[in-house]
Design a protein around this motif. Structure first.
Motif, PDB file in Angstrom:
ATOM      1  N   GLY A  12     104.552  82.486 -15.391  1.00 31.62           N
ATOM      2  CA  GLY A  12     105.667  82.382 -15.875  1.00 31.62           C
ATOM      3  C   GLY A  12     105.382  83.149 -17.606  1.00 31.62           C
ATOM      4  N   MET A  13     104.313  82.359 -17.779  1.00 27.95           N
ATOM      5  CA  MET A  13     103.675  82.382 -19.034  1.00 27.95           C
ATOM      6  C   MET A  13     103.636  83.948 -19.450  1.00 27.95           C
TER       7      MET A  13
ATOM      8  N   ALA B   4     104.677  88.675 -20.801  1.00 29.60           N
ATOM      9  CA  ALA B   4     104.544  89.550 -21.691  1.00 29.60           C
ATOM     10  C   ALA B   4     104.266  91.225 -21.016  1.00 29.60           C
ATOM     11  N   PRO B   5     104.976  92.131 -21.606  1.00 28.27           N
ATOM     12  CA  PRO B   5     105.267  93.336 -21.009  1.00 28.27           C
ATOM     13  C   PRO B   5     103.632  93.819 -20.361  1.00 28.27           C
TER      14      PRO B   5
ATOM     15  N   PRO C 173      99.445  93.118 -20.086  1.00 31.70           N
ATOM     16  CA  PRO C 173      98.158  92.447 -20.198  1.00 31.70           C
ATOM     17  C   PRO C 173      98.045  91.941 -21.434  1.00 31.70           C
ATOM     18  N   ILE C 174      97.700  91.080 -21.208  1.00 30.63           N
ATOM     19  CA  ILE C 174      97.282  89.765 -22.549  1.00 30.63           C
ATOM     20  C   ILE C 174      95.941  89.888 -23.417  1.00 30.63           C
ATOM     21  N   ASN C 175      96.381  91.431 -24.434  1.00 28.52           N
ATOM     22  CA  ASN C 175      94.948  91.777 -24.764  1.00 28.52           C
ATOM     23  C   ASN C 175      95.314  91.321 -26.521  1.00 28.52           C
ATOM     24  N   PHE C 176      94.086  91.644 -27.146  1.00 24.74           N
ATOM     25  CA  PHE C 176      94.583  90.387 -28.578  1.00 24.74           C
ATOM     26  C   PHE C 176      95.515  91.036 -29.102  1.00 24.74           C
ATOM     27  N   THR C 177      95.882  92.447 -29.164  1.00 29.03           N
ATOM     28  CA  THR C 177      96.963  92.980 -29.552  1.00 29.03           C
ATOM     29  C   THR C 177      98.416  93.100 -29.451  1.00 29.03           C
ATOM     30  N   MET C 178      98.632  92.984 -27.928  1.00 32.88           N
ATOM     31  CA  MET C 178      99.989  92.245 -27.352  1.00 32.88           C
ATOM     32  C   MET C 178      99.892  90.763 -27.486  1.00 32.88           C
ATOM     33  N   LEU C 179      98.813  89.407 -27.813  1.00 33.98           N
ATOM     34  CA  LEU C 179      99.169  88.662 -28.023  1.00 33.98           C
ATOM     35  C   LEU C 179      99.463  88.629 -29.523  1.00 33.98           C
TER      36      LEU C 179
END
Length: 180
Positions: free
Chosen positions: A73-74, A78-79, A81-87
């Motif tokens: 769920g976490m 995110a739309p 993959p959670i890279n730094f910019t996405m975070l």
């Protein structure tokens, strides 16, 4: 003109913020550095992406058991993959106003403390569930689980401030004592 009137970082910021679409412009340099440090702590396999195993290891380290469904769920928040910019984008989307400086955070907790610098756990739990962005019962319990509650149901305000800010703020607690 903007070069003369501001510091180097403010002139860079004004150049970047012309379009207003750069997520880095939404945070101070200090905040970005703190987010980067947190990201690096969570990215256990150092591949530049926070994945399920990274999240599980982070939760394990803080002593919280997370189910596969919770972790999925976490990650689904995110739309991509959670890279730094996405975070950073995820933090920016959830931000309801300006980020609070450490002294603002410290003063907020000091407001709940008594003259000994202690916060009543039950009163604080009630406040979390009643005002502002209301916590659910589980969210309030999860927050309190991260705090050191003594045998009398009290939380030391300075320990919370130190946990939530960059080293704590004795000024806020001192200012409250001076006012008392």
């Amino acid at each position: 003109m903007s070069r003369k009137s501001g510091s180097r970082s403010s002139s860079k910021r004004s150049k970047k913020s012309g379009g207003g679409s750069n997520v880095f412009d939404m945070f101070t340099q200090r905040q970005v550095a703190e987010f980067k440090e947190g990201f690096q702590l969570m990215d256990r396999d150092k591949d530049g992406i926070i994945g399920k195993t990274d999240l599980r290891a982070t939760f394990d380290e803080i002593g919280r058991i997370a189910t596969d469904a919770e972790l999925d769920g976490m990650l689904a928040d995110a739309p991509a993959p959670i890279n730094f910019t996405m975070l950073l984008n995820m933090f920016a989307e959830r931000q309801t106003g300006e980020a609070d400086d450490d002294d603002v955070v410290a003063k907020a907790f000091v407001a709940f403390s008594d003259e000994q610098g202690l916060i009543d756990c039950d009163v604080f739990r009630h406040a979390l569930m009643t005002w502002g962005d209301k916590f659910s019962s589980q969210e309030a319990d999860d927050a309190l689980d991260q705090m050191d509650v003594d045998d009398n149901g009290k939380i030391d305000v300075n320990s919370i401030i130190q946990m939530l800010t960059a080293g704590g703020s004795d000024d806020a607690a001192t200012g409250e004592e001076d006012a008392a």
